[in-house]
Design a protein around this motif. Structure first.
Motif, PDB file in Angstrom:
ATOM      1  N   UNK A  93       0.674  -1.189  -0.149  1.00  0.00           N
ATOM      2  CA  UNK A  93      -0.419  -0.050   0.207  1.00  0.00           C
ATOM      3  C   UNK A  93       0.739   1.790   0.000  1.00  0.00           C
ATOM      4  N   UNK A  94       0.175   2.233   0.122  1.00  0.00           N
ATOM      5  CA  UNK A  94       0.726   3.723  -0.057  1.00  0.00           C
ATOM      6  C   UNK A  94       1.727   4.017   1.037  1.00  0.00           C
ATOM      7  N   UNK A  95       1.654   3.713   2.179  1.00  0.00           N
ATOM      8  CA  UNK A  95       1.990   3.575   3.295  1.00  0.00           C
ATOM      9  C   UNK A  95       3.077   3.118   3.773  1.00  0.00           C
ATOM     10  N   UNK A  96       3.141   1.514   3.072  1.00  0.00           N
ATOM     11  CA  UNK A  96       4.479   1.171   3.096  1.00  0.00           C
ATOM     12  C   UNK A  96       4.909   1.773   2.014  1.00  0.00           C
ATOM     13  N   UNK A  97       5.114   2.174   0.856  1.00  0.00           N
ATOM     14  CA  UNK A  97       5.905   2.662   0.112  1.00  0.00           C
ATOM     15  C   UNK A  97       6.679   3.862   0.649  1.00  0.00           C
ATOM     16  N   UNK A  98       5.905   4.741   1.339  1.00  0.00           N
ATOM     17  CA  UNK A  98       6.126   5.868   2.406  1.00  0.00           C
ATOM     18  C   UNK A  98       7.348   5.618   2.951  1.00  0.00           C
ATOM     19  N   UNK A 105      15.570   8.367   3.074  1.00  0.00           N
ATOM     20  CA  UNK A 105      15.845   9.840   3.325  1.00  0.00           C
ATOM     21  C   UNK A 105      14.924  10.471   1.938  1.00  0.00           C
ATOM     22  N   UNK A 106      14.255   9.822   0.807  1.00  0.00           N
ATOM     23  CA  UNK A 106      13.369  10.685  -0.189  1.00  0.00           C
ATOM     24  C   UNK A 106      12.483  11.382   0.925  1.00  0.00           C
ATOM     25  N   UNK A 107      11.404  10.452   1.898  1.00  0.00           N
ATOM     26  CA  UNK A 107      10.223  10.918   2.695  1.00  0.00           C
ATOM     27  C   UNK A 107      10.178  11.727   3.627  1.00  0.00           C
ATOM     28  N   UNK A 108      10.086  11.987   4.191  1.00  0.00           N
ATOM     29  CA  UNK A 108       9.907  12.193   5.448  1.00  0.00           C
ATOM     30  C   UNK A 108       8.927  10.853   6.328  1.00  0.00           C
ATOM     31  N   UNK A 109       9.514  10.881   7.826  1.00  0.00           N
ATOM     32  CA  UNK A 109       8.897   9.791   7.904  1.00  0.00           C
ATOM     33  C   UNK A 109       7.032   9.433   8.363  1.00  0.00           C
ATOM     34  N   UNK A 110       6.695   8.473   8.091  1.00  0.00           N
ATOM     35  CA  UNK A 110       5.262   8.502   7.828  1.00  0.00           C
ATOM     36  C   UNK A 110       4.367   9.401   8.828  1.00  0.00           C
ATOM     37  N   UNK A 111       5.185   8.992  10.280  1.00  0.00           N
ATOM     38  CA  UNK A 111       4.304   9.670  10.992  1.00  0.00           C
ATOM     39  C   UNK A 111       3.546  10.873  11.515  1.00  0.00           C
ATOM     40  N   UNK A 112       4.660  10.872  11.001  1.00  0.00           N
ATOM     41  CA  UNK A 112       4.296  13.098  11.122  1.00  0.00           C
ATOM     42  C   UNK A 112       3.763  13.250   9.515  1.00  0.00           C
ATOM     43  N   UNK A 115       0.297   9.613   4.234  1.00  0.00           N
ATOM     44  CA  UNK A 115       0.250   8.729   2.956  1.00  0.00           C
ATOM     45  C   UNK A 115       0.013   9.880   1.590  1.00  0.00           C
ATOM     46  N   UNK A 116       0.647   9.929   0.902  1.00  0.00           N
ATOM     47  CA  UNK A 116      -0.130  11.082  -0.343  1.00  0.00           C
ATOM     48  C   UNK A 116      -0.868   9.862  -1.018  1.00  0.00           C
ATOM     49  N   UNK A 117      -2.054  10.528  -1.742  1.00  0.00           N
ATOM     50  CA  UNK A 117      -2.805   9.914  -2.462  1.00  0.00           C
ATOM     51  C   UNK A 117      -2.307   9.327  -3.911  1.00  0.00           C
ATOM     52  N   UNK A 118      -2.801   8.266  -4.262  1.00  0.00           N
ATOM     53  CA  UNK A 118      -2.523   7.530  -5.186  1.00  0.00           C
ATOM     54  C   UNK A 118      -2.971   8.316  -6.440  1.00  0.00           C
TER      55      UNK A 118
END
Length: 150
Positions: A93-98, A105-112, A115-118
């Motif tokens: 899913x998108x959360x796993x991708x993030x 280090x490409x995206x800020x950590x998921x808890x903060x 996930x961006x919508x598809x």
């Protein structure tokens, strides 16, 4: 964590959209070859001293755009692989991708950051593809102008 924040698995419709986006991004490799060819022609002609001073501007600009083109090609290649992994289910899913993107280090950590919508990701991929096309078309035009004017 609310229901809205809970990662939702991608359905077959979303996976099909991811597969199509991945294929479109893969097709950009042809544009990358054209960009590389333009850069190569200009650099070879510069090394051979084939250009007049006016044409050197086109040659240098094309070479500099070659670096921009390579960056876009790299990003398209990465995104194509990620969309293909989403389509095949290798990324659930998108959360796993993030989470994976945050790990490198490409995206800020998921808890903060949720996930961006598809749809936003697909729009970003389309935008990246168009920028890559624009850079290659400018490179091709400058190469053509330099060759024709010399």
């Amino acid at each position: 964590m609310t229901d809205r924040d809970t990662p939702q698995p991608l359905d077959t419709h979303d996976r099909a959209r991811c597969a199509v986006v991945a294929r479109r991004m893969d097709a950009a490799q042809v544009l990358g070859l054209l960009g590389l060819a333009c850069t190569g022609v200009m650099l070879l002609c510069m090394a051979a001293g084939a250009w007049r001073n006016e044409d050197l501007v086109f040659a240098l600009a094309t070479a500099l755009l070659g670096m921009v083109e390579r960056y876009f090609a790299l990003r398209l290649r990465l995104d194509a692989g990620l969309f293909a992994d989403l389509a095949s289910g290798r990324i659930a899913d998108l959360a796993a991708l993030d989470t994976g993107l945050a790990a490198i280090g490409v995206r800020a950590s998921a808890p903060t950051h949720p996930p961006r919508p598809l749809d936003a990701r697909i729009a970003g991929g389309r935008r990246l593809w168009r920028w890559h096309l624009a850079v290659v078309l400018v490179q091709a035009a400058m190469t053509l102008l330099a060759v024709v004017s010399s």
